[in-house]
Design a protein around this motif. Structure first.
Motif, short mmCIF file in Angstrom:
data_model
loop_
_atom_site.label_atom_id
_atom_site.label_comp_id
_atom_site.label_asym_id
_atom_site.label_seq_id
_atom_site.Cartn_x
_atom_site.Cartn_y
_atom_site.Cartn_z
N LEU A 35 0.83 -1.20 0.00
CA LEU A 35 0.00 0.00 0.00
C LEU A 35 0.87 1.26 0.00
O LEU A 35 1.67 1.46 0.91
CB LEU A 35 -0.90 0.01 1.24
CG LEU A 35 -1.80 -1.22 1.40
CD1 LEU A 35 -2.46 -1.22 2.77
CD2 LEU A 35 -2.83 -1.26 0.30
N PRO A 36 0.72 2.11 -1.01
CA PRO A 36 1.47 3.36 -1.03
C PRO A 36 1.08 4.25 0.16
O PRO A 36 -0.08 4.29 0.58
CB PRO A 36 1.04 4.02 -2.35
CG PRO A 36 0.54 2.89 -3.20
CD PRO A 36 -0.08 1.92 -2.23
N PHE A 37 2.05 4.97 0.69
CA PHE A 37 1.78 5.89 1.80
C PHE A 37 0.69 6.88 1.43
O PHE A 37 -0.17 7.19 2.24
CB PHE A 37 3.05 6.66 2.19
CG PHE A 37 4.15 5.83 2.80
CD1 PHE A 37 4.00 4.48 3.10
CD2 PHE A 37 5.38 6.41 3.07
CE1 PHE A 37 5.03 3.74 3.67
CE2 PHE A 37 6.41 5.69 3.64
CZ PHE A 37 6.25 4.36 3.93
N GLU A 38 0.72 7.40 0.20
CA GLU A 38 -0.29 8.36 -0.24
C GLU A 38 -1.69 7.75 -0.16
O GLU A 38 -2.63 8.40 0.30
CB GLU A 38 0.01 8.80 -1.68
CG GLU A 38 -0.99 9.81 -2.22
CD GLU A 38 -0.76 10.17 -3.68
OE1 GLU A 38 -1.38 11.15 -4.14
OE2 GLU A 38 0.02 9.48 -4.38
N PHE A 39 -1.83 6.51 -0.60
CA PHE A 39 -3.13 5.82 -0.54
C PHE A 39 -3.60 5.71 0.91
O PHE A 39 -4.75 6.02 1.23
CB PHE A 39 -2.99 4.43 -1.17
CG PHE A 39 -4.22 3.58 -1.05
CD1 PHE A 39 -5.31 3.78 -1.88
CD2 PHE A 39 -4.28 2.55 -0.12
CE1 PHE A 39 -6.45 2.99 -1.78
CE2 PHE A 39 -5.41 1.74 -0.02
CZ PHE A 39 -6.50 1.97 -0.84
N LEU A 40 -2.70 5.30 1.81
CA LEU A 40 -3.07 5.19 3.23
C LEU A 40 -3.47 6.55 3.80
O LEU A 40 -4.42 6.64 4.59
CB LEU A 40 -1.90 4.60 4.02
CG LEU A 40 -1.63 3.13 3.76
CD1 LEU A 40 -0.27 2.73 4.31
CD2 LEU A 40 -2.73 2.26 4.37
N LEU A 107 -10.74 1.83 -4.99
CA LEU A 107 -10.66 3.02 -4.12
C LEU A 107 -9.76 4.08 -4.74
O LEU A 107 -10.08 5.27 -4.73
CB LEU A 107 -10.16 2.64 -2.72
CG LEU A 107 -11.14 1.84 -1.87
CD1 LEU A 107 -10.45 1.31 -0.62
CD2 LEU A 107 -12.35 2.69 -1.50
N TRP A 108 -8.62 3.64 -5.30
CA TRP A 108 -7.69 4.60 -5.90
C TRP A 108 -8.35 5.27 -7.11
O TRP A 108 -8.24 6.49 -7.29
CB TRP A 108 -6.38 3.93 -6.29
CG TRP A 108 -5.35 4.92 -6.73
CD1 TRP A 108 -4.84 5.07 -7.98
CD2 TRP A 108 -4.75 5.93 -5.93
NE1 TRP A 108 -3.94 6.11 -8.00
CE2 TRP A 108 -3.86 6.66 -6.76
CE3 TRP A 108 -4.86 6.30 -4.59
CZ2 TRP A 108 -3.09 7.73 -6.29
CZ3 TRP A 108 -4.09 7.37 -4.13
CH2 TRP A 108 -3.23 8.07 -4.97
N SER A 109 -9.05 4.49 -7.95
CA SER A 109 -9.75 5.06 -9.10
C SER A 109 -10.80 6.07 -8.64
O SER A 109 -10.93 7.15 -9.23
CB SER A 109 -10.44 3.96 -9.91
OG SER A 109 -9.49 3.16 -10.55
N ALA A 110 -11.54 5.74 -7.59
CA ALA A 110 -12.56 6.66 -7.06
C ALA A 110 -11.92 7.95 -6.55
O ALA A 110 -12.46 9.04 -6.75
CB ALA A 110 -13.36 5.98 -5.94
N TYR A 111 -10.77 7.83 -5.90
CA TYR A 111 -10.06 9.01 -5.40
C TYR A 111 -9.62 9.90 -6.56
O TYR A 111 -9.84 11.12 -6.54
CB TYR A 111 -8.86 8.58 -4.56
CG TYR A 111 -7.95 9.72 -4.18
CD1 TYR A 111 -8.38 10.73 -3.33
CD2 TYR A 111 -6.66 9.81 -4.69
CE1 TYR A 111 -7.56 11.79 -2.98
CE2 TYR A 111 -5.83 10.85 -4.35
CZ TYR A 111 -6.27 11.85 -3.51
OH TYR A 111 -5.45 12.90 -3.17
N LEU A 112 -9.01 9.31 -7.59
CA LEU A 112 -8.55 10.09 -8.74
C LEU A 112 -9.73 10.76 -9.45
O LEU A 112 -9.63 11.92 -9.87
CB LEU A 112 -7.76 9.21 -9.71
CG LEU A 112 -6.44 8.66 -9.17
CD1 LEU A 112 -5.78 7.75 -10.21
CD2 LEU A 112 -5.49 9.76 -8.74
N GLU A 113 -10.85 10.06 -9.55
CA GLU A 113 -12.05 10.64 -10.16
C GLU A 113 -12.58 11.81 -9.32
O GLU A 113 -12.99 12.84 -9.86
CB GLU A 113 -13.14 9.58 -10.32
CG GLU A 113 -12.83 8.57 -11.40
CD GLU A 113 -13.76 7.36 -11.39
OE1 GLU A 113 -14.82 7.40 -10.71
OE2 GLU A 113 -13.42 6.37 -12.05
N ALA A 114 -12.56 11.67 -7.99
CA ALA A 114 -13.02 12.76 -7.11
C ALA A 114 -12.11 13.98 -7.25
O ALA A 114 -12.59 15.12 -7.28
CB ALA A 114 -13.07 12.28 -5.66
N LEU A 115 -10.80 13.75 -7.35
CA LEU A 115 -9.88 14.88 -7.55
C LEU A 115 -10.21 15.60 -8.85
O LEU A 115 -10.30 16.82 -8.88
CB LEU A 115 -8.42 14.40 -7.60
CG LEU A 115 -7.72 14.11 -6.29
CD1 LEU A 115 -6.31 13.59 -6.55
CD2 LEU A 115 -7.67 15.34 -5.39
#
Length: 142
Positions: A35-40, A107-115
Motif C-alpha cells: 500500500l502506497p503511503f499516499e493511498f493510506l 478506491l484509488w480510481s474513485a479518489y482520482l475521479e473525485a480529484l
C-alpha cells in the motif's frame, strides 16, 4: 470502526519501505498487500478525513509526497501511522487495512475521479491554501 471478530485476518508482518513509500502487509490468510503511503493517507479512517457521517468526507489533496515517519501499534487490533504532514489521528484496524487493501484498485480510481471532478491535485505545491478562519477561537459560543 468495525469490530474485530474471528473472521478478521490478522497481520503476520508489517514492513515500512521508506524509500519506495510503501507499506507491505501480510495477513494470516496468506494474502499480502503493498500500500502506497499516499493511498493510506487519503483513506485515513480519521474523522478529519472521513467526517462524522456520510457526505462529510474531506477530499485530501497534495499528498503525493507524504511519508510515514513513525508507526505505533494500538493494542492487538490496529496501527497508528504518523505522516510527514502531521496527520496522526487515524487508527487503522486490521479489518480496515484488509478492506482497503482488498479494494485498493477501485478506491484509488474513485479518489482520482473525485480529484478530477473537484479540480483537485495530488501535488503539494499546487494545493490552494485553506480558507482563512475567523480569529478568536473555535467558533463555539461559551
Amino acid at each position: 470502526m468495525a469490530g474485530l471478530d474471528e473472521t478478521t485476518p490478522i497481520p503476520t508482518e508489517i514492513t515500512l519501505h521508506s524509500l519506495s513509500k510503501l507499506l507491505e502487509i501480510a495477513f494470516d490468510d496468506g494474502s499480502r498487500f503493498t500500500l502506497p503511503f499516499e493511498f493510506l493517507r487519503v483513506y485515513s479512517p480519521s474523522a478529519e478525513v472521513r467526517g462524522h457521517g456520510p457526505g462529510q468526507e474531506t477530499l485530501q489533496q497534495g499528498k503525493r509526497d507524504v511519508d510515514i515517519v513513525d508507526i505505533h501499534p494500538v493494542g492487538n487490533y490496529a496501527i497508528k501511522p504518523v505522516f510527514s504532514d502531521g496527520h496522526d489521528s487515524g487508527l487503522y484496524s486490521w479489518d480496515y487495512l484488509y478492506s482497503i487493501a482488498s479494494h485498493q484498485e477501485e478506491l484509488w480510481s474513485a479518489y482520482l475521479e473525485a480529484l478530477e471532478r473537484n479540480g483537485g491535485t495530488r501535488d503539494p505545491a499546487k494545493v490552494p491554501p485553506p480558507p482563512a478562519r475567523a480569529k478568536g477561537g473555535c467558533g463555539h459560543q461559551h
